[in-house]
Structures are given as C-alpha cells and as structure tokens.
Design an enzyme around this catalytic site. Structure first.
Site, PDB file in Angstrom:
ATOM      1  N   GLU A  63       0.828  -1.207   0.000  1.00 11.36           N
ATOM      2  CA  GLU A  63       0.000   0.000   0.000  1.00 11.36           C
ATOM      3  C   GLU A  63       0.858   1.251   0.000  1.00 11.36           C
ATOM      4  O   GLU A  63       0.535   2.240  -0.659  1.00 11.36           O
ATOM      5  CB  GLU A  63      -0.963   0.022   1.183  1.00 11.36           C
ATOM      6  N   SER A  64       1.975   1.220   0.699  1.00 14.60           N
ATOM      7  CA  SER A  64       2.870   2.379   0.733  1.00 14.60           C
ATOM      8  C   SER A  64       3.437   2.685  -0.649  1.00 14.60           C
ATOM      9  O   SER A  64       3.391   3.828  -1.111  1.00 14.60           O
ATOM     10  CB  SER A  64       4.017   2.139   1.719  1.00 14.60           C
TER      11      SER A  64
END
Length: 140
Positions: A63-64
């Site tokens: 997600e980062s």
C-alpha cells in the site's frame, strides 16, 4: 524546474519520517514513467511469531509503494491520494534479507487508479501479488 530522480526519491523518503513507513524501514528506491520500487528489510520487526515475514507488513509495503506511485504521478497541488482497497495473495515466505515491491499502473484515471504490486525477495522470487485501488480527491 523538474526535479532529478535522486531528488524525487529523497523527498519521498524524507516525508516518511515519523510514519509507518519509517517504522517498517520502507525505502523508495527507483521509479520510471509508470512504476515505483520500494524495499523493506525482513527481520524480527516484521516477522510473525514463527519467524517469517508477516502478511500485514507485506500489505503495508504494497500500500505504501502503490500510494506513493499515485502521489508521484498525479497533480498533488490540486489533489490528494487515498487508498480505497488492497488485496494481497501471499505465495512464498521469507525469513531475512529484503523484499522489494514494484508498483505499476493497470489504470491511471483522473479520479481512480489501479496498481499491480509485485513483491519479490532478493533472488527475484515472487513473494506476494497485490492490487491497490486509489482515488484522487480535490483539495479544498
């Protein structure tokens, strides 16, 4: 003035201070026209109790890097990016070293984006396949 690749990556890593990305030691490493690569060390800080990489840490890495990819390639003076949904299929476990996440765009729309994120180990073995959808919302 357009920033160099080195400067863009340095800025991306700088804004990670005092965040989950710093806690997990996630570092943005490379990017191109439609991808971004980050890495994360695999050690006891990201292990599950039996000593292998925790799937939640893998999802956080995915997600980062995916959100950062949307951030880098969108007009963030006018919009901010938020994740909508993430899926992760974990295929192999890792005990140590680094894992690398490469986010590439499947769809780069004005409002929504879809990214494919492949997480690999240092030998380029596929560890997880993730999909992330993001949304660009107008700043007010």
């Amino acid at each position: 003035m357009q920033l160099s690749k080195k400067d863009v990556l340095a800025q991306a890593n700088k804004v990670c201070k005092n965040t989950l990305m710093e806690t997990l030691n996630i570092e943005m490493m490379d990017y191109g026209d439609d991808f971004l690569v980050a890495r994360m060390p695999v050690n006891s800080r990201v292990h599950q109790p039996d000593g292998v990489l925790h799937g939640g840490a893998t999802a956080a890495l995915a997600e980062s890097v995916g959100s950062f990819a949307s951030h880098i390639f969108m007009d963030t003076d006018k919009f901010f990016i938020r994740g909508l949904e993430i899926t992760a299929n974990h295929l192999k476990s890792v005990k140590e070293g680094f894992v690398f996440a490469k986010a590439t765009f499947v769809h780069k729309g004005r409002t929504t984006q879809l990214l494919d994120i492949r997480v690999t180990d240092e030998a380029n073995n596929l560890i997880s396949i993730c999909k992330l959808s993001t949304i660009s919302l107008p700043k007010r």
